[in-house]
Design an enzyme around this catalytic site. Structure first.
Site, PDB file in Angstrom:
ATOM      1  N   LYS A 153      -3.633  16.677  10.012  1.00  0.00           N
ATOM      2  CA  LYS A 153      -5.215  15.954   9.628  1.00  0.00           C
ATOM      3  C   LYS A 153      -4.823  14.433   9.936  1.00  0.00           C
ATOM      4  CE  LYS A 153      -9.221  16.613   6.406  1.00  0.00           C
ATOM      5  NZ  LYS A 153     -10.082  17.048   5.088  1.00  0.00           N
TER       6      LYS A 153
ATOM      7  N   LEU B 159       0.858  -1.216   0.386  1.00  0.00           N
ATOM      8  CA  LEU B 159      -0.124   0.191   0.176  1.00  0.00           C
ATOM      9  C   LEU B 159       0.991   1.363   0.509  1.00  0.00           C
ATOM     10  CD1 LEU B 159      -2.744   1.563  -0.527  1.00  0.00           C
ATOM     11  CD2 LEU B 159      -2.496   1.210   2.870  1.00  0.00           C
TER      12      LEU B 159
ATOM     13  N   VAL C 196       1.483   3.958  -2.752  1.00  0.00           N
ATOM     14  CA  VAL C 196       0.409   5.723  -2.848  1.00  0.00           C
ATOM     15  C   VAL C 196       1.700   6.542  -2.676  1.00  0.00           C
ATOM     16  CG1 VAL C 196       0.139   7.387  -0.866  1.00  0.00           C
ATOM     17  CG2 VAL C 196      -1.159   5.552  -0.637  1.00  0.00           C
ATOM     18  N   SER C 197       2.868   6.224  -2.486  1.00  0.00           N
ATOM     19  CA  SER C 197       3.785   6.742  -2.509  1.00  0.00           C
ATOM     20  C   SER C 197       4.659   6.863  -4.288  1.00  0.00           C
ATOM     21  CB  SER C 197       4.996   6.254  -1.876  1.00  0.00           C
ATOM     22  OG  SER C 197       5.126   5.820  -0.409  1.00  0.00           O
TER      23      SER C 197
ATOM     24  N   ASP D 170     -17.071  22.500  -0.425  1.00  0.00           N
ATOM     25  CA  ASP D 170     -17.786  22.054   1.023  1.00  0.00           C
ATOM     26  C   ASP D 170     -16.956  23.370   1.246  1.00  0.00           C
ATOM     27  OD1 ASP D 170     -18.737  21.761   3.139  1.00  0.00           O
ATOM     28  OD2 ASP D 170     -16.571  20.635   4.298  1.00  0.00           O
TER      29      ASP D 170
END
Length: 636
Positions: free
Chosen positions: A376, A327, A331-332, A467
């Site tokens: 976050k 994973l 992502v990297s 948003d």
């Protein structure tokens, strides 16, 4: 109509520049050394005139900057914001080489360190490309409006001789805000201008409609070629739009006509060439299709691993190290331009994610290697947000610095730049001793509009934020607005969804009713933010009534005089003590009402909104009033 004369070509050979000083040694000794690091300004901005909107004199240049889109991207502004002050008839038109332009700047006083103090400049973000150097970009792209020495000063963590492609650097375009004396004299704009060969004070004053003594007072008495100086004016001069040379090359003479045999050979050669081009296009198309299929397979692997991990976490078992590595690799591969933080690094930075480090929601403040970040904390649903954040890079968007994957706890952490002055919501609605004045509120509105215009117009496929609200708009140390929180963002538009998300009071009617996702839903939400800036009221009241419905009804009917009276009744009480023009307030209110049209097709685009707000900014402030020199006014 005044015509600004053309300057010399930007690519002046270095040896010619050296020869000038070799054959005029006495002149070089008489003049002071050029300013290479920037211009000092008061570190305490309150009451000093900082920050402010000003302009840079810039000339279009081949091959990369012959249209307003590329120049706008360079200066982080929209095409209409350049076209309107530059007297360009169409924001989409092609420019002639050396076409003079006035580019708007957001000028602020930035404290660097104890050595350099505070320097006055426009903080522009630039993404390093292949072959870029600080010298090349500052001298040729920004046409000497900054210097490579100053770029090095404001980017202490970057190595000038080893710049990484894709990294963001700050290019400090030199500017100044007018002081009290200049404002009293009606000189409310200081144009940033790069001195050209054969320029003198008189010729520059004539060029811009300024006074020689005003230029001397605003600058050093002696300045050199390619120094940035500041020209005080009461209004921008009118620029002439240069003709673009579109004429075809002259026809060949009869003596140069080819024979029939030559024409046949030419046709054959052209056919062979077209055939080769066709084969290459087919090959490129095939590679692109293969790449897309490979990316989808990789995405499926990531999503599949995510679901497996969620199931593993639900049963209380840890994912295997092999799955974690897989994973992480996926992502990297997508985020190779971001820093990969370690979990322990983030945990230490936030004191174990202590509640005292909590900013809002699941966002924590943490310090790593002396740098402050906003961290976050998320579950395994961060992939879509990460994918979108790779596509965006703009001064009015909060910058992603890196990420972290914690496989043991099934968490992903996004590490953002820390924005010092908090959310617009806190400035408008929380109990504070100081409030934003109208001038600063309008600057905030233009900043947010620029950020939205960028994600709507300069990304492919277009990004919809979904948003936009005052709590997702942050203000940095220079009170520059940045859009945050792309957690609900969507890449692509005109889609239909049954899963309605967002914040009550900001949601567009068509999205709430039918689930239609488009850029016009962001426009609607921005209209609500404009109402918050004007009225100081929250998007929804204690009874659950949306602000926009009551305001729209209040201004549907009536004469201009009646609407002005209602506007005073709706106006934030802290603004009533100011001397901002009613014309400016009414103009922004009209933009808000247009954004809130129930029919999304009749709402303006963000390009139109930026243009309209820029005109509102020019519709007048009483600069003699001291309250307008400060971005803040007393709340009591």
């Amino acid at each position: 109509m005044m015509r600004i004369r053309n300057s010399i070509p930007p690519h002046l050979p270095l040896f010619f520049f050296l020869l000038l000083h070799l054959f005029h040694p006495s002149q070089a000794q008489d003049q002071i050394q050029p300013n290479t690091t920037g211009y000092q300004c008061p570190a305490n901005q309150t009451g000093s005139g900082y920050p402010c909107r000003t302009y840079a004199f810039y000339q279009a240049s081949a091959p990369n900057f012959l249209d307003l889109a590329s120049i706008g991207d360079l200066f982080s502004v929209s095409r209409p914001m350049i076209a309107q002050p530059s007297n360009i008839s169409s924001p989409n038109s092609t420019l002639a080489p050396n076409q003079p332009l006035f580019v708007p700047l957001f000028c602020s006083c930035n404290f660097i360190n104890s050595t350099f103090g505070a320097i006055s400049y426009a903080n522009l973000s630039y993404t390093i490309k292949k072959g870029d150097t600080f010298y090349q970009v500052s001298s040729f792209s920004y046409r000497n409006l900054t210097t490579y020495q100053s770029v090095e000063v404001v980017n202490p963590t970057l190595i000038p001789t080893n710049l990484t492609i894709g990294v963001s650097a700050v290019f400090p375009v030199f500017c100044k805000c007018p002081n009290t004396t200049q404002l009293r004299n009606g000189e409310n704009i200081l144009i940033s201008y790069v001195v050209q060969p054969n320029d003198n004070v008189s010729s520059i004053a004539t060029m811009f409609g300024s006074k020689p003594q005003s230029i001397i007072d605003a600058n050093r008495k002696n300045f050199r070629e390619f120094d940035t100086i500041f020209v005080p004016v009461s209004r921008l001069p009118v620029l002439t739009q240069l003709p673009v040379n579109t004429s075809a090359p002259p026809a060949s003479s009869p003596a140069a006509s080819v024979t029939s045999r030559d024409r046949t050979g030419t046709v054959r050669g052209l056919a062979i060439g077209l055939g080769i081009v066709g084969l290459l296009l087919i090959l490129v198309l095939g590679l692109w299709v293969y790449r897309e299929a490979l990316f989808k397979d990789k995405l499926a692997v990531v999503v599949g691993d995510e679901e497996k991990h969620k199931q593993s976490f639900a049963t209380g078992t840890k994912g295997s190290k092999e799955a974690e590595a897989k994973l992480m690799a996926n992502v990297s591969d997508c985020l190779d331009k971001y820093r990969v933080f370690g979990y322990e690094e983030l945990r230490e930075a936030t004191n174990g994610f202590d509640q005292r480090c909590l900013i809002l929601g699941s966002v924590y403040k943490g310090t790593i290697d002396g740098e402050v970040y906003a961290i976050k904390k998320m579950k395994w649903n961060a992939y879509e947000e990460l994918k979108i954040l790779q596509k965006v890079n703009h001064g009015n968007l909060v910058k992603l610095e890196g990420f972290c994957i914690d496989d043991d706890e099934a968490n992903c952490y996004l590490v953002y730049e820390y924005v010092e002055n908090g959310s617009l919501y806190s400035w408008l609605h929380e109990d504070r001793t100081e409030r934003l004045n109208w001038k600063m509120r309008l600057h905030v509105a233009i900043d947010v509009a620029n950020g939205l215009q960028y994600i709507h117009e300069h990304t492919r496929p277009r990004v919809v934020h979904k948003d936009i609200k005052s709590s997702n708009i942050l203000l940095d140390a220079n009170m520059r607005a940045k859009i945050a929180n792309f957690g609900l963002a969507k890449s692509g538009m005109n889609a239909i969804t049954m899963h309605i998300v967002g914040t009550q009071g900001y949601i567009a009617p068509e999205y709430l009713a039918d689930g239609v996702v488009s850029t016009k839903m962001d426009v609607f939400s921005f209209g609500v933010v404009l109402l918050e800036l004007i009225t100081g009221k929250e998007a929804i009241d204690d009874r659950g009534n949306p602000l926009w419905t009551t305001v729209v009804r209040a201004f549907e009917l009536g004469s201009d005089q009646e609407k002005n009276k209602r506007l005073r009744e709706w106006l934030d009480s802290s603004l009533l003590r100011e001397t901002c023009s009613m014309e400016s307030l009414r103009s922004v209110l009209n933009v808000a009402l247009a954004c809130l049209h129930k029919d999304p097709t009749k709402r303006p685009s963000m390009v139109d909104v930026v243009y309209a707000l820029s005109k509102s900014e020019d519709s007048g402030f009483d600069t003699s009033d001291d309250t307008m020199d400060s971005p803040l006014v007393s709340a009591r």
